[in-house]
Design an enzyme around this catalytic site. Structure first.
Site, mmCIF file in Angstrom:
data_model
loop_
_atom_site.group_PDB
_atom_site.id
_atom_site.type_symbol
_atom_site.label_atom_id
_atom_site.label_comp_id
_atom_site.label_asym_id
_atom_site.label_seq_id
_atom_site.Cartn_x
_atom_site.Cartn_y
_atom_site.Cartn_z
ATOM 1 N N GLU A 118 0.840 -1.193 0.000
ATOM 2 C CA GLU A 118 0.000 0.000 0.000
ATOM 3 C C GLU A 118 0.877 1.246 0.000
ATOM 4 O O GLU A 118 2.107 1.165 0.098
ATOM 5 C CB GLU A 118 -0.953 -0.007 1.205
ATOM 6 C CG GLU A 118 -1.967 -1.133 1.140
ATOM 7 C CD GLU A 118 -2.937 -1.151 2.316
ATOM 8 O OE1 GLU A 118 -3.910 -1.913 2.257
ATOM 9 O OE2 GLU A 118 -2.720 -0.394 3.278
ATOM 10 N N HIS A 242 -9.020 10.039 3.710
ATOM 11 C CA HIS A 242 -8.726 8.926 2.806
ATOM 12 C C HIS A 242 -9.027 9.378 1.384
ATOM 13 O O HIS A 242 -10.089 9.948 1.120
ATOM 14 C CB HIS A 242 -9.568 7.692 3.161
ATOM 15 C CG HIS A 242 -9.046 6.437 2.549
ATOM 16 N ND1 HIS A 242 -9.151 6.176 1.199
ATOM 17 C CD2 HIS A 242 -8.383 5.376 3.087
ATOM 18 C CE1 HIS A 242 -8.594 5.007 0.947
ATOM 19 N NE2 HIS A 242 -8.123 4.505 2.070
ATOM 20 N N ARG A 288 -0.990 9.215 1.699
ATOM 21 C CA ARG A 288 -2.384 9.600 1.561
ATOM 22 C C ARG A 288 -2.603 11.110 1.529
ATOM 23 O O ARG A 288 -3.511 11.589 0.846
ATOM 24 C CB ARG A 288 -3.199 8.985 2.703
ATOM 25 C CG ARG A 288 -3.373 7.493 2.570
ATOM 26 C CD ARG A 288 -4.139 6.907 3.745
ATOM 27 N NE ARG A 288 -4.384 5.492 3.525
ATOM 28 C CZ ARG A 288 -4.974 4.708 4.419
ATOM 29 N NH1 ARG A 288 -5.376 5.195 5.579
ATOM 30 N NH2 ARG A 288 -5.176 3.432 4.162
ATOM 31 N N HIS A 349 -11.071 10.306 7.492
ATOM 32 C CA HIS A 349 -10.859 8.872 7.691
ATOM 33 C C HIS A 349 -10.197 8.509 9.013
ATOM 34 O O HIS A 349 -10.564 7.521 9.643
ATOM 35 C CB HIS A 349 -10.004 8.338 6.540
ATOM 36 C CG HIS A 349 -9.728 6.869 6.597
ATOM 37 N ND1 HIS A 349 -10.722 5.924 6.584
ATOM 38 C CD2 HIS A 349 -8.554 6.175 6.674
ATOM 39 C CE1 HIS A 349 -10.191 4.712 6.637
ATOM 40 N NE2 HIS A 349 -8.877 4.836 6.710
ATOM 41 N N ARG A 384 -0.568 9.356 8.927
ATOM 42 C CA ARG A 384 -0.519 7.911 9.178
ATOM 43 C C ARG A 384 -0.256 7.130 7.906
ATOM 44 O O ARG A 384 -0.925 7.325 6.899
ATOM 45 C CB ARG A 384 -1.840 7.440 9.790
ATOM 46 C CG ARG A 384 -1.885 5.925 10.009
ATOM 47 C CD ARG A 384 -3.192 5.512 10.632
ATOM 48 N NE ARG A 384 -4.310 5.614 9.714
ATOM 49 C CZ ARG A 384 -4.693 4.646 8.882
ATOM 50 N NH1 ARG A 384 -4.005 3.525 8.823
ATOM 51 N NH2 ARG A 384 -5.750 4.806 8.119
#
Length: 534
Positions: A118, A242, A288, A349, A384
């Protein structure tokens, strides 16, 4: 049912953090667990992607640590990152022992489990259960919890406030946490939960925003309660949006996992053009914050409603086997992801800040622990990294449990009569519209003024309006019986004020906090820590 409950441990929250902590304590203590809704409802259940952990011989702790530090834009606490990553393999092995069925690797004989990749990760290190990892974790832990005789579940309970020694006027002794009041929604009464230790595992606060991937219960309750009790709160300006939440009139808060991009999905404009390479060399696998800002920029630049995530160039059978939940859910909405691009927009998110804790999950108040998204451990920094969240839940749940077990022999319980909740001076509300109207206004102004891109003027405007809303709710709270909506609104207003305060203090753009007034990063890096005693 009694309005008074006593146990050794009170766990507030029933996601991965709360349940795993309770299980690790269950052999030695009596435990009450407050579930805000049903046991399965919460952010853990809806987590799709997986859990980051060093499980491949080609990977290393140092690599995972470095990737996390880079994604965190200089604000991660290296000690917290290393502590978390070093304990990642143990956390996964513990989940497997509990019965979590992770996806097997059917192509690579050297790997027992399939690992995906990811955004921000330099290796394949995301262990998963197809595209419904959180569901597998939540269901497994819930099943094990129900088999424990000394654990009692209280579903549909809203925590109202923490109880501390100083709140009770016991000034001559240590200000430890000794319980909480909670609203039994089914009986419409506030009940008292007394305990030797309290563990906050209430999740984040993304419901403060108009658009969010989180379930309705993510209203920042633990952060607000800890703040009112005197705990320090840190880095609330870092709200992760997100990049890819489904944009569809018939879908509510449905997240499109980052694992699609990890397996080669492209972000495209309505004309089919890829745009991420213009923003970052890592393309769709950039962290992100970068991807969310890029999407936000393109939506505003072109005046479009959404962008598109396209994995249709991959083998259809591969897509169906790796992403069955997404495939089936979108097929019902007449979107075939083996052929059609998916309309997506950013949505609030994850709350990277929270209640300040140490590596033992201890807060500023003795006997009060905070684990999971409610806590600020220093792991996430200014952004994060994908799939580090469930890992943090598991690692710090274990740390809290071990600390309680180790220290309990030296701890004496406080013998004190805690007063029951007093509703003799309040009445039932005949103005519920005040709550619903203020809730709606709060989420709109946070989205418009304290969202992905900020300015000082927007923050000041939001702060003024929040102060007025807080005053209205304070008067309402004082005069009427509490209910779930009022408690959540009260907590979200507190959280919103903390987000704005932290954002106004940060005179730079870093990670998830981007302001047009201070677009550059400062050379001096520090956390934003707020205290009621400043």
């Amino acid at each position: 049912m009694s309005i008074y409950h006593r146990s050794d441990i009170l766990v507030i929250g029933s996601g991965a953090a709360g349940l795993s902590c309770a299980l690790r304590l269950s052999e030695k203590f009596s435990i009450n667990i407050l579930c805000k809704s049903q046991l399965q409802e919460g952010s853990t259940y809806y987590a799709q992607g997986g859990i980051a952990a060093v499980l491949d011989n080609k990977d290393s702790v140092d690599s995972h640590v470095q990737d996390t530090l880079v994604a965190g834009a200089g604000l991660c606490h290296q000690s917290a990152v290393r502590f978390t990553v070093e304990n990642s393999k143990d956390a996964i092995e513990w989940l497997i022992e509990q019965g979590v069925a992770f996806s097997r690797d059917e192509q690579d004989e050297s790997q027992e489990y399939h690992l995906t990749k990811e955004g921000g990760h330099s290796h394949r290190r995301i262990i998963h259960s197809k595209d419904a990892t959180g569901k597998a974790v939540q269901n497994t832990l819930s099943s094990v919890i129900k088999s424990k005789k000394n654990i009692q579940l209280f579903e549909n309970y809203n925590a109202v406030d923490l109880i501390t020694a100083h709140k009770l006027g016991l000034i001559g002794i240590e200000n430890r946490c000794i319980g909480a009041y909670a609203l039994n929604r089914e009986k419409d009464q506030v009940e008292l939960f007394q305990a030797k230790y309290v563990v906050l595992a209430t999740g984040g606060a993304s419901k403060v925003y108009l658009y969010t991937s989180n379930p309705d219960i993510s209203s920042g309750d633990g952060i607000a309660m800890a703040w009112r009790s005197g705990c320090r709160i840190a880095n609330m300006e870092f709200n992760q949006f997100h990049p890819t939440c489904l944009f569809h009139s018939k879908a509510h808060s449905f997240l499109i996992t980052e694992a699609l991009r990890g397996e080669g999905a492209y972000l495209k404009l309505p004309n089919g053009e890829r745009f991420m390479p213009r923003f970052d060399d890592r393309g769709e696998l950039a962290p992100r914050d970068i991807v969310a800002r890029a999407i936000d920029h393109e939506i505003k630049r072109l005046g479009i409603d959404c962008v598109y995530l396209d994995i249709s160039h991959k083998d259809p059978e591969f897509i169906k086997s790796h992403f069955p939940t997404i495939y089936q859910r979108l097929k019902k909405l007449e979107i075939d992801i083996t052929k059609d691009p998916i309309p997506v927009v950013p949505a609030a998110h994850y709350t990277c800040g929270g209640v300040v804790v140490d590596l033992q999950a201890k807060t500023d108040i003795p006997h009060l622990f905070a684990i999971g998204e409610v806590a600020f451990t220093g792991l996430h920094g200014a952004n994060r990294m994908a799939s580090n969240s469930l890992l943090e839940c598991l690692v710090f749940a274990k740390a809290a449990a071990e600390t309680i077990i180790k220290n309990d022999a030296q701890i004496n319980d406080i013998d004190v009569d805690i007063p029951l909740w007093d509703e003799s001076q309040v009445s039932n509300s005949d103005e519920e519209v005040v709550v619903s109207h203020n809730w709606h206004e709060l989420r709109h102004l946070m989205w418009n003024y304290v969202g992905i891109v900020r300015t000082t003027k927007r923050l000041e405007r939001a702060k003024r309006r929040i102060q007025l809303l807080k005053q209205e709710v304070r008067e309402y709270y004082s005069n009427f019986k509490v209910n779930s909506n009022l408690l959540e609104l009260r907590n979200l207003l507190t959280v919103a004020e903390l987000i704005i305060e932290c954002a106004m203090r940060r005179k730079e753009s870093r990670g998830l906090h981007y302001t047009l007034d201070y677009p550059e990063q400062k050379t001096k890096i520090k956390d934003t820590i707020v205290s009621k005693f400043d």
